[in-house]
Design a protein around this motif. Structure first.
Motif, PDB file in Angstrom:
ATOM      1  N   PRO A  67       0.823  -1.218   0.000  1.00  0.00           N
ATOM      2  CA  PRO A  67       0.000   0.000   0.000  1.00  0.00           C
ATOM      3  C   PRO A  67       0.854   1.265   0.000  1.00  0.00           C
ATOM      4  O   PRO A  67       0.496   2.249  -0.665  1.00  0.00           O
ATOM      5  N   ASP A  68       1.968   1.258   0.714  1.00  0.00           N
ATOM      6  CA  ASP A  68       2.837   2.437   0.740  1.00  0.00           C
ATOM      7  C   ASP A  68       3.447   2.706  -0.633  1.00  0.00           C
ATOM      8  O   ASP A  68       3.565   3.872  -1.059  1.00  0.00           O
ATOM      9  N   ASP A  73      -9.162   5.993  -4.688  1.00  0.00           N
ATOM     10  CA  ASP A  73      -8.771   6.017  -3.280  1.00  0.00           C
ATOM     11  C   ASP A  73      -7.567   5.097  -3.084  1.00  0.00           C
ATOM     12  O   ASP A  73      -7.162   4.364  -3.980  1.00  0.00           O
ATOM     13  N   GLU A  74      -6.973   5.142  -1.892  1.00  0.00           N
ATOM     14  CA  GLU A  74      -5.721   4.441  -1.645  1.00  0.00           C
ATOM     15  C   GLU A  74      -5.859   2.937  -1.860  1.00  0.00           C
ATOM     16  O   GLU A  74      -4.992   2.303  -2.471  1.00  0.00           O
ATOM     17  N   LYS A  85       0.875   6.695  -6.877  1.00  0.00           N
ATOM     18  CA  LYS A  85      -0.338   7.525  -6.966  1.00  0.00           C
ATOM     19  C   LYS A  85      -0.033   8.999  -6.702  1.00  0.00           C
ATOM     20  O   LYS A  85      -0.548   9.892  -7.398  1.00  0.00           O
ATOM     21  N   LEU A 104       0.987   4.290  -2.873  1.00  0.00           N
ATOM     22  CA  LEU A 104       0.867   5.719  -2.571  1.00  0.00           C
ATOM     23  C   LEU A 104       1.984   6.521  -3.237  1.00  0.00           C
ATOM     24  O   LEU A 104       1.755   7.653  -3.700  1.00  0.00           O
ATOM     25  N   TYR A 159      -3.970   0.626  -4.775  1.00  0.00           N
ATOM     26  CA  TYR A 159      -3.126  -0.511  -4.397  1.00  0.00           C
ATOM     27  C   TYR A 159      -3.581  -1.790  -5.083  1.00  0.00           C
ATOM     28  O   TYR A 159      -2.765  -2.541  -5.646  1.00  0.00           O
TER      29      TYR A 159
END
Length: 224
Positions: free
Chosen positions: A29-30, A74-75, A36, A33, A79
């Motif tokens: 996920p990081d 969205d995050e 993104k 980000l 991901y």
């Protein structure tokens, strides 16, 4: 070329190899980000932005365009989008569209094009790591001949070369260059181009195709 310029070039090579290695790890996920939010694109442009090669410039544009597309999500959605294409290409289930292991590519001729893991190439790569004092970081859970690990190894050699230039140790700097060139010739240069083509052919999203192009264009010696 002045020592300071040699050190800067080697440090730039180290940072680029490290960035590309991270791109070929299972996305987190990081990391999603970073893509993104545009920080990955910015880092790549800081290193390669002055390059005149049309393929490199196009690949950078595609990474930036993809980041803009992700910025609308969205995050979690961003991901999952990255993870889905990564798994399709490199993990499975099902047939891997772009096996990220040197041993698979090295054994294809004798196995009707399928290739296999844990072949001699893996042992040879591991021996090269040991000879240079390289220990795979804990974040790597893959085999030593995974594309991300091989790129990380080149990043280490380039970082050590930069340090040698900064310390005025020209002999050590040239030795590290020779080790990196030998690794490219004996390992990465034998399979990165075919790997990049498989990524380009199999990817549904432009991100992995673009970073594979960047790796092919920047991590190999001219003519490989």
């Amino acid at each position: 070329m002045p020592v300071c310029e040699n050190a800067a070039l080697a440090q730039s090579d180290a940072e680029l190899a490290e960035l590309l290695a991270r791109c070929f790890l299972q996305p987190s996920p990081d990391f999603a980000l970073e893509v993104k939010g545009g920080s990955l694109t910015q880092a790549l442009r800081e290193i390669l932005g002055e390059c005149s090669d049309s393929e490199i410039r196009a690949a950078l544009d595609d990474v930036e365009s993809f980041a803009r597309d992700l910025s609308a999500l969205d995050e979690q959605a961003a991901y999952l989008k990255l993870e889905a294409d990564y798994n399709r290409l490199f993990v499975g289930p099902g047939k891997l569209l772009a096996p990220p292991y040197e041993s698979v590519h090295a054994t294809r001729d004798g196995l009707e094009g399928r290739g296999r893991l844990r072949g001699p190439a893996e042992r040879e790569v591991h021996a090269a790591y040991v000879a240079s004092g390289y220990d795979m970081p804990e974040r790597f859970v893959e085999y030593p001949d995974h594309i991300a690990v091989e790129l990380e190894f080149l990043a280490m050699l380039a970082a050590q070369e930069a340090e040698a230039w900064e310390q005025g140790d020209e002999s050590a700097a040239f030795e590290l260059q020779e080790r990196a060139d030998a690794f490219r010739e004996e390992h990465l240069g034998r399979w990165l181009s075919s790997f990049a083509e498989e990524v380009r052919s199999g990817a549904k999203l432009p991100f992995y195709a673009s970073v594979a192009t960047l790796a092919r264009k920047t991590m190999l010696a001219p003519g490989e």
